[in-house]
Design a protein around this motif. Structure first.
Motif, short mmCIF file in Angstrom:
data_model
loop_
_atom_site.label_atom_id
_atom_site.label_comp_id
_atom_site.label_asym_id
_atom_site.label_seq_id
_atom_site.Cartn_x
_atom_site.Cartn_y
_atom_site.Cartn_z
N PHE A 1 29.99 -22.44 -47.24
CA PHE A 1 30.87 -22.94 -46.19
C PHE A 1 30.06 -23.02 -44.90
N SER A 2 30.54 -23.81 -43.99
CA SER A 2 29.88 -23.95 -42.70
C SER A 2 30.80 -23.43 -41.62
N GLN A 3 30.22 -22.79 -40.66
CA GLN A 3 30.96 -22.33 -39.49
C GLN A 3 30.53 -23.23 -38.35
N LEU A 4 31.44 -24.02 -37.84
CA LEU A 4 31.12 -25.02 -36.83
C LEU A 4 31.69 -24.65 -35.47
N PRO A 5 30.98 -25.04 -34.40
CA PRO A 5 31.53 -24.85 -33.07
C PRO A 5 32.79 -25.70 -32.87
N ASP A 6 33.85 -25.11 -32.36
CA ASP A 6 35.12 -25.80 -32.22
C ASP A 6 35.09 -26.91 -31.17
N TRP A 7 34.28 -26.76 -30.13
CA TRP A 7 34.33 -27.71 -29.02
C TRP A 7 34.04 -29.14 -29.47
N VAL A 8 33.22 -29.33 -30.50
CA VAL A 8 32.93 -30.68 -30.98
C VAL A 8 34.19 -31.28 -31.61
N LEU A 9 34.89 -30.50 -32.41
CA LEU A 9 36.14 -30.96 -33.01
C LEU A 9 37.16 -31.30 -31.94
N PHE A 10 37.21 -30.51 -30.87
CA PHE A 10 38.20 -30.70 -29.81
C PHE A 10 37.87 -31.87 -28.89
N SER A 11 36.66 -32.38 -28.94
CA SER A 11 36.25 -33.44 -28.01
C SER A 11 37.05 -34.71 -28.24
N ASP A 12 37.57 -35.26 -27.16
CA ASP A 12 38.29 -36.53 -27.27
C ASP A 12 37.33 -37.71 -27.10
N LYS A 13 36.05 -37.41 -26.91
CA LYS A 13 35.04 -38.46 -26.74
C LYS A 13 34.23 -38.70 -28.02
N ALA A 14 34.53 -37.99 -29.07
CA ALA A 14 33.85 -38.16 -30.35
C ALA A 14 34.89 -38.58 -31.39
N SER A 15 34.59 -39.65 -32.10
CA SER A 15 35.49 -40.15 -33.13
C SER A 15 35.45 -39.23 -34.35
N PRO A 16 36.42 -39.38 -35.26
CA PRO A 16 36.37 -38.58 -36.49
C PRO A 16 35.05 -38.76 -37.25
N GLY A 17 34.50 -39.97 -37.27
CA GLY A 17 33.23 -40.20 -37.94
C GLY A 17 32.09 -39.42 -37.30
N ALA A 18 32.09 -39.34 -35.97
CA ALA A 18 31.05 -38.59 -35.26
C ALA A 18 31.19 -37.09 -35.56
N LYS A 19 32.41 -36.62 -35.68
CA LYS A 19 32.63 -35.20 -35.98
C LYS A 19 32.16 -34.85 -37.39
N VAL A 20 32.38 -35.74 -38.33
CA VAL A 20 31.88 -35.53 -39.70
C VAL A 20 30.35 -35.56 -39.70
N LEU A 21 29.76 -36.46 -38.93
CA LEU A 21 28.31 -36.52 -38.84
C LEU A 21 27.75 -35.23 -38.24
N TYR A 22 28.42 -34.69 -37.23
CA TYR A 22 27.98 -33.41 -36.64
C TYR A 22 27.97 -32.33 -37.73
N TRP A 23 29.02 -32.30 -38.53
CA TRP A 23 29.10 -31.33 -39.63
C TRP A 23 27.94 -31.53 -40.59
N ALA A 24 27.66 -32.79 -40.96
CA ALA A 24 26.56 -33.08 -41.89
C ALA A 24 25.22 -32.64 -41.31
N LEU A 25 25.03 -32.82 -40.02
CA LEU A 25 23.79 -32.37 -39.38
C LEU A 25 23.75 -30.85 -39.29
N TYR A 26 24.87 -30.25 -38.91
CA TYR A 26 24.90 -28.80 -38.69
C TYR A 26 24.64 -28.03 -39.98
N LEU A 27 25.07 -28.56 -41.09
CA LEU A 27 24.85 -27.81 -42.34
C LEU A 27 23.38 -27.75 -42.72
N HIS A 28 22.54 -28.56 -42.08
CA HIS A 28 21.10 -28.50 -42.32
C HIS A 28 20.39 -27.45 -41.47
#
Length: 160
Positions: free
Chosen positions: A30-57
């Motif tokens: 599992f990944s533990q992600l910073p919440d602020w990226v999810l909460f951002s209204d300036k990042a689309s759902p696709g950008a948030k998924v991409l952040y997750w994909a990058l963060y897991l690396h």
């Protein structure tokens, strides 16, 4: 109660339990992600998924010991992992993440194969100074309550 009795009642001591040994890998991580990226209204759902994909690396041992959150997955891997359909969309989402200071990237020559280009991403866990969005779930719900109150006051329908 003796240690031997405790061991019989509670199982083997932790230092001999294989599930606690360093280096043991879980099949379903599992990944533990910073919440602020999810909460951002300036990042689309696709950008948030991409952040997750990058963060897991991010290599957690390297991060913990040196603060290094650089990763270098290839674009094809990022497309596959995130489900993003095109390099154009990938680039659009990277720009969104850059605008909120969640990710930076630099493209240069691959040190192992100078004939090839390589992109290195730095994944940020915290927003930069001056971030104005919600930092935690309490702040998120406070913003949501304000949003709902504004919607009700203006007679607009709540989209949720």
């Amino acid at each position: 109660m003796s240690d031997e009795t405790m061991d019989r009642q509670d199982g083997p001591p932790l230092d001999t339990d294989a599930s606690f040994k360093r280096g043991r890998r879980r099949r379903y991580t599992f990944s533990q992600l910073p919440d602020w990226v999810l909460f951002s209204d300036k990042a689309s759902p696709g950008a948030k998924v991409l952040y997750w994909a990058l963060y897991l690396h991010v290599n957690q041992e390297r991060k913990d010991s040196m603060g290094d959150t650089r990763v270098w997955p290839g674009q094809k891997a990022l497309l596959y992992i995130s489900g993003i359909k095109s390099r154009t969309s990938l680039r659009k989402y990277l720009v969104q993440l850059e605008k909120i200071s969640a990710v930076e990237w630099e493209t240069g020559r691959n040190p192992k194969n100078p004939q090839r280009l390589q992109t290195v991403y730095t994944v940020h866990e915290e927003p930069e100074e001056g971030y104005q969005g919600p930092a935690n779930i309490e702040e998120l719900y406070a913003a949501y309550r304000s949003f709902k109150a504004e919607q009700e006051a203006s007679g607009s329908q709540d989209p949720a």
